[in-house]
Each structure stands twice: as structure tokens, then as C-alpha cells.
Design a protein around this motif. Structure first.
Motif, PDB file in Angstrom:
ATOM      1  N   ARG A   1      53.649 -66.535  25.727  1.00  0.00           N
ATOM      2  CA  ARG A   1      52.744 -67.395  24.956  1.00  0.00           C
ATOM      3  C   ARG A   1      51.974 -68.337  25.871  1.00  0.00           C
ATOM      4  NH1 ARG A   1      52.171 -72.315  23.318  1.00  0.00           N
ATOM      5  NH2 ARG A   1      51.306 -72.800  21.254  1.00  0.00           N
TER       6      ARG A   1
ATOM      7  N   TYR B   1      59.209 -73.437  18.510  1.00  0.00           N
ATOM      8  CA  TYR B   1      57.944 -72.700  18.582  1.00  0.00           C
ATOM      9  C   TYR B   1      58.109 -71.270  18.076  1.00  0.00           C
ATOM     10  CZ  TYR B   1      55.043 -76.199  20.793  1.00  0.00           C
ATOM     11  OH  TYR B   1      54.297 -77.316  21.032  1.00  0.00           O
ATOM     12  N   HIS B   2      59.295 -70.714  18.254  1.00  0.00           N
ATOM     13  CA  HIS B   2      59.556 -69.398  17.682  1.00  0.00           C
ATOM     14  C   HIS B   2      59.471 -69.468  16.161  1.00  0.00           C
ATOM     15  CE1 HIS B   2      60.920 -65.289  18.333  1.00  0.00           C
ATOM     16  NE2 HIS B   2      61.711 -65.420  17.292  1.00  0.00           N
TER      17      HIS B   2
ATOM     18  N   PRO C   1      46.735 -66.023  17.019  1.00  0.00           N
ATOM     19  CA  PRO C   1      47.800 -66.965  16.616  1.00  0.00           C
ATOM     20  C   PRO C   1      48.082 -68.038  17.662  1.00  0.00           C
ATOM     21  CG  PRO C   1      48.438 -64.700  16.106  1.00  0.00           C
ATOM     22  CD  PRO C   1      47.205 -64.617  16.944  1.00  0.00           C
ATOM     23  N   VAL C   2      48.037 -67.671  18.945  1.00  0.00           N
ATOM     24  CA  VAL C   2      48.268 -68.662  19.997  1.00  0.00           C
ATOM     25  C   VAL C   2      47.125 -69.667  20.036  1.00  0.00           C
ATOM     26  CG1 VAL C   2      48.573 -69.011  22.481  1.00  0.00           C
ATOM     27  CG2 VAL C   2      49.614 -67.026  21.348  1.00  0.00           C
TER      28      VAL C   2
ATOM     29  N   ASP D   1      55.885 -69.276  15.172  1.00  0.00           N
ATOM     30  CA  ASP D   1      55.376 -67.911  15.268  1.00  0.00           C
ATOM     31  C   ASP D   1      55.848 -67.047  14.095  1.00  0.00           C
ATOM     32  OD1 ASP D   1      54.120 -68.561  17.622  1.00  0.00           O
ATOM     33  OD2 ASP D   1      55.723 -67.795  18.907  1.00  0.00           O
TER      34      ASP D   1
ATOM     35  N   GLU E   1      47.679 -72.073  17.173  1.00  0.00           N
ATOM     36  CA  GLU E   1      48.799 -72.969  17.393  1.00  0.00           C
ATOM     37  C   GLU E   1      48.482 -74.013  18.449  1.00  0.00           C
ATOM     38  OE1 GLU E   1      52.080 -74.923  16.943  1.00  0.00           O
ATOM     39  OE2 GLU E   1      51.648 -73.180  15.684  1.00  0.00           O
TER      40      GLU E   1
END
Length: 542
Positions: free
Chosen positions: A272, A248-249, A327-328, A252, A331
Motif C-alpha cells: 500500500r 488500515y486492513h 482505493p489507496v 481496506d 484512503e
């Protein structure tokens, strides 16, 4: 009356063994009896045929026939037992395979991975070697299913598995966790970490290649997190979680890359998750609200519209800018619901504006992957009563790259409703000219990075001039973002830019402050009166 379905009895190994022993005992007895009586009966038969005897004893002959029958029965039973053993062994082997294997890719499933992986870690530790666990997630795989269908999605997964197998050594343990997540485990010498990184890089490169399907080329990509086990105490659950955090990093950081897990990443994941939970809980509570940034005619300074920007008014953390939560939301798949939620609020506020004042809204690239987006936005226009002619939808150039036919269908539908279209962040994406030719845009917006750098960079100014000339040739007016001072506004006016926004003209405001500004300038609609009635002036009360 309810009839219970018949339940077949389970195989009882002890009962089966007893029957097999009994059958074996009968056969052994038959053979001994045959040995004991067979010779006498056969001698009698031979003498009778030769004419020297008076015939065989009927009892002995009967016993001989019975012995032969029993021996044949035993042989048949023996053959049946062998066949049953072979079939049972094959069935058990098949059952173990199905229980341990993902049927689509032939990889191990999650259950088998956790069991075999733990044994692999223990064995590697005993040999003073390390284990690298790759967790690989295909980027934008949900979009493949949504646009091309689940059959295409299954084919993409199979091709991805084939490419992974082609790159990793045969000794690697490979598994599919479910969905579009794959895991690979490799045992390596401590000094061979660069080799592990080389394999990870090759996987990322291989999965960037488009997948051919039904005369189309489906683009995917992957984000790859790597966790390291150096001791036997490491557990599979911990390794998978760490690799998942690193993966997940990667997302991002921009996807299409690999990253080793580091301890500090856990805190980022917790943040997050807090943001994602806050989005889910904050939407129904009305915490996400529209703010409005003025857009003006550069030459005259006249206010002609606003761009809607999203804000999160958190009771715990205060006002949060979109850079923190958008962004979250993208995603986690919440951006579509969140965006339409705030656009509805913006339309409710903006329907009181003068018809000459437009409302511009940004659309996430994720929303342009939704075939029903046009209908959803049209539904909002109808429900709020906001005129489609006052709405301008801004689409970022980079969002057009993946599926141009779908985007064309969406924007054409919006145009047919009377909505205006602007190509946002122009100059930062791909194939700009082809997009301007293929889609019915009404306006071009120059990315703020070029505007803010224009005074100090000859290259940036040259790009701005080129975009201005392009807009003139296509009869598309230009909007400049990021106008922060008078000198920039004067230069843009000289170059022929018609519309601008930025701190020079005012920062984004709440709905109430925007309404107050418009009221001061006489740009609010007159209040609607009941049929046949008159507006009664407000009276001051004691």
C-alpha cells in the motif's frame, strides 16, 4: 539595540533550604531566650503592679518584646512555608497532569501512553496474563471538520471518548494518540480472548451511532485494529505499529469492523505504501492517463460518447488497472488531485472530438465532500476550452448518503454550467427514489452486476425492467453498463434501453486509439485555421 528579555531565575532548592534553616535557628534561639528571660521579667512586672517593686529592668523588657517578635516571625514563616509547599505540590501535580493528558478528552497522551503501557506489559507478563492494544480510528473524520467545522470535530471526539469509556472497564488504559486515533490497553487472562473481541464489537457498534450536533446528526464509524502482547519483551512501539497495520486492513476491508493483527498484514501495508508513493511521484511525471470506453446508441449502434477510465502507466510495473490504486488514492486523500489531473488530460484530448460525442467522467465520493469541487471542475473547463455541454458527470448512488445538502449544492452548480449528470451504479445504494427526486439528474446508469446476471437470473431481469419503467416515468434515459454480447444488447433494446457500454461495443482505449477511431468515422472537429489563412495540404517529402 536589542534588549534581551529578563529571564526569571530558577528556584534554587539549596539556597531555599539554607534560608529555612537560618530562620528556624533564629526562632529556636528566640524561644530559648524567651524561656530564660521571660520568667524574670514577668515576676518583675507582677511585683510592680502589686506595689512591691521598683519597676522592671528595661533591658530585660526589651529582650522579652524582641523574643515575642521573633517567635511571631517564626510562626509566620512556618505558615508561609506550609502554604508554599501546598501550592508547589498542587502545581507539580497539575503540571504532571497537563504533561500526561490530552486536554480535549481527558485521556492519556502519546508520551504518557508509551511510558505507562510499557510498565503495564511488564506487570501483565509477570502475572502470566496478556495485553490487548486497541487502536481505533474514526472513519471520515476529516470530512466532519471540512463540512461541519473544527468545533463540531472536537465535539465528535469528545462524544467518541465518552462512548469508549462507557464500554471499556475502568481498569483499561485509555489514550488519544492525536487527531482521531484512540488507543486502549486491556490486561486479560489468556482464555478470555472472546471477551476482548466482544468489547471490540461493542465499540464498533457504539461509534456507528450518529452524533447529534447543532440540530444535525453527524455520521462517523470506526476501524479498530488489535495487537496482542504475551511476553515482557513486547514493546509499545511494536504493538502500536501492529495495531495500526490491522486498523488500515480494516479500512481496506470496508471499515466499521475490528481485526486482530496478523504477520502477513505487514506485507500488504508495504505494498500500500509503495502504491501511495507511486501515486505521489507518478502524477507530476504524467504516468496517470485517461482511457476511453465507447458508449453507443443500442438500437442503431451509433457511437455517441465515451466514459473516461483511469490507468496508471507505471515504468516499473506496466499498465495498472484502477482497482489497484483508486482505493489507496481515496484512503490517502490523493483522489481529488489525481482525478482532476486525469480529467484535465481527458478534456485536452476530447476537445478535438465532434460536438455530438460526449465525455463521461466518474467522480469519487470523496470529491463530493469538497465544497469547492464544482469550482475546480469549472476551472478545468475554462482552462482546457472543453465545452460543458459535452461533459457528463457520473455520481455513484452510495456517495449521496452522507451529506445530501452539500451534494445538491455541487450538482446544482454544475447543472448551471451546462454539465449533464448521471446517477451511476443505480440500484446498489440507498434511498434511490428520494435521490432521483432531490437531485437534477439527466440519466440513470444501471449497475453492470444486474446486466451481466440478467440472462441467468429472473430477479436481476426484474430489477432491470423496474429501472427501465422508472426511467420512463421520470423521463430519464437509461444507460446499461456491462453489455458483453449481442443477446444482451437485443434484450436491452426490447426493454427500451437507449444507451449501452461494455465489451460488446469495445474495450477502453488510449487517447491516440480513440482519436484514430473517431477520425475513421469522421467524428473529429475540423482543424482551426489562422484568421484569413487557408489550410495548406501536407506534402510528401523525399
Amino acid at each position: 539595540m536589542t534588549v534581551e528579555p529578563a529571564v526569571p531565575k530558577e528556584w534554587n532548592r539549596s539556597e531555599g533550604a539554607k534560608r529555612d534553616v537560618l530562620a528556624g535557628g533564629i526562632v529556636v534561639a528566640a524561644i530559648l531566650l524567651f524561656v530564660g528571660t521571660g520568667s524574670s521579667v514577668m515576676q518583675s512586672v507582677v511585683r510592680t503592679i502589686a506595689g512591691f517593686g521598683g519597676g522592671t529592668d528595661r533591658v530585660l523588657a526589651t529582650m522579652l518584646i524582641l523574643n515575642i517578635a521573633l517567635i511571631l516571625f517564626g510562626w509566620r514563616r512556618y505558615d508561609d512555608l506550609n502554604r508554599e509547599i501546598r501550592e508547589r505540590t498542587a502545581a507539580e501535580k497539575r503540571a504532571r497532569y497537563l504533561a500526561d493528558t490530552d486536554p480535549l478528552t481527558g485521556y492519556l497522551n502519546r508520551r504518557a501512553l508509551l511510558a505507562q503501557g510499557q510498565a503495564l506489559i511488564a506487570r501483565a507478563a509477570s502475572e502470566h496474563r496478556h495485553v490487548a492494544l486497541f487502536l481505533l480510528d474514526l472513519d471520515h473524520f476529516k470530512t466532519v471538520n471540512d463540512i461541519h467545522g473544527h468545533v463540531a470535530g472536537d465535539r465528535v471526539l469528545q462524544i467518541a471518548a465518552e462512548r469508549i469509556s462507557a464500554i471499556l472497564p475502568p481498569s483499561a488504559t485509555k489514550a488519544r494518540l492525536g487527531g482521531d486515533e484512540f488507543v486502549a490497553m486491556l490486561v486479560f487472562e489468556p482464555a478470555a480472548r472472546p471477551d476482548i473481541e466482544a468489547l471490540a464489537g461493542q465499540l464498533v457498534t457504539a461509534l456507528e451511532e450518529p452524533v447529534p450536533y447543532d440540530a444535525r446528526r453527524i455520521r462517523i464509524g470506526c476501524s479498530l485494529g488489535i495487537a496482542l502482547a504475551t511476553e515482557a519483551s513486547a514493546t509499545m512501539e511494536t504493538l502500536v505499529r501492529q495495531a495500526d497495520i490491522a486498523m488500515y486492513h480494516c479500512k481496506d476491508e470496508g471499515r466499521n469492523r475490528y481485526i486482530w493483527f496478523q504477520t502477513g498484514m505487514e506485507m500488504a501495508v508495504q505494498v500500500r505504501n509503495q502504491i501511495e508513493n507511486g501515486i505521489r511521484e507518478g502524477m507530476p511525471r504524467g504516468e496517470f492517463i485517461p482511457y476511453f470506453e465507447p458508449q453507443v446508441d443500442i438500437a442503431s449502434g451509433r457511437l455517441i460518447g465515451f466514459e473516461m477510465l483511469m490507468r496508471w502507466d507505471s515504468p516499473e510495473y506496466g499498465m495498472i488497472l484502477p482497482e489497484r490504486f483508486i482505493p489507496v488514492a481515496e484512503e490517502s486523500g490523493l483522489i481529488g488531485e489525481l482525478s482532476l489531473h486525469v480529467i484535465r488530460e481527458a478534456m485536452e484530448s476530447a476537445k478535438a472530438w465532434d460536438p455530438a460525442v460526449s465525455l463521461a467522467v466518474n467522480i469519487s465520493p470523496q470529491q463530493l465532500k469538497d465544497p469547492w469541487f464544482s469550482q475546480k471542475l469549472t476551472k478545468l473547463l475554462v482552462e482546457t476550452g472543453f465545452p460543458a455541454s459535452q461533459l457528463e458527470v457520473e455520481i455513484t448512488e452510495s456517495s449521496l448518503f452522507e451529506n445530501l445538502p452539500l451534494v445538491r449544492s455541487i450538482v446544482t452548480s454544475l447543472k448551471n454550467q451546462g454539465v449533464s449528470l448521471a446517477l451511476d451504479d443505480f440500484g446498489t445504494g440507498y434511498s434511490s427514489l428520494s435521490h432521483l427526486r432531490a437531485l437534477p439528474f439527466d440519466r440513470i446508469k444501471i449497475d453492470r452486476s444486474f446486466i451481466t446476471a440478467m440472462r441467468g437470473s429472473a430477479d436481476a431481469q426484474a430489477i432491470v425492467v423496474a429501472i427501465m419503467r422508472l426511467g420512463e416515468s421520470l423521463a430519464m434515459p437509461i444507460t446499461a453498463e456491462g453489455v458483453e454480447d449481442e443477446a444482451t444488447a437485443i434484450e436491452l433494446t426490447r426493454l427500451g434501453c437507449t444507451k449501452g457500454q461494455g465489451w460488446h461495443y469495445g474495450r477502453a482505449m488510449s487517447a491516440d486509439d480513440t482519436a484514430a477511431m473517431l477520425a475513421e468515422r469522421g467524428l473529429l472537429r475540423a482543424p482551426m485555421l489562422p484568421a484569413g489563412g487557408t489550410e495548406e495540404p501536407l506534402r510528401k517529402t523525399a
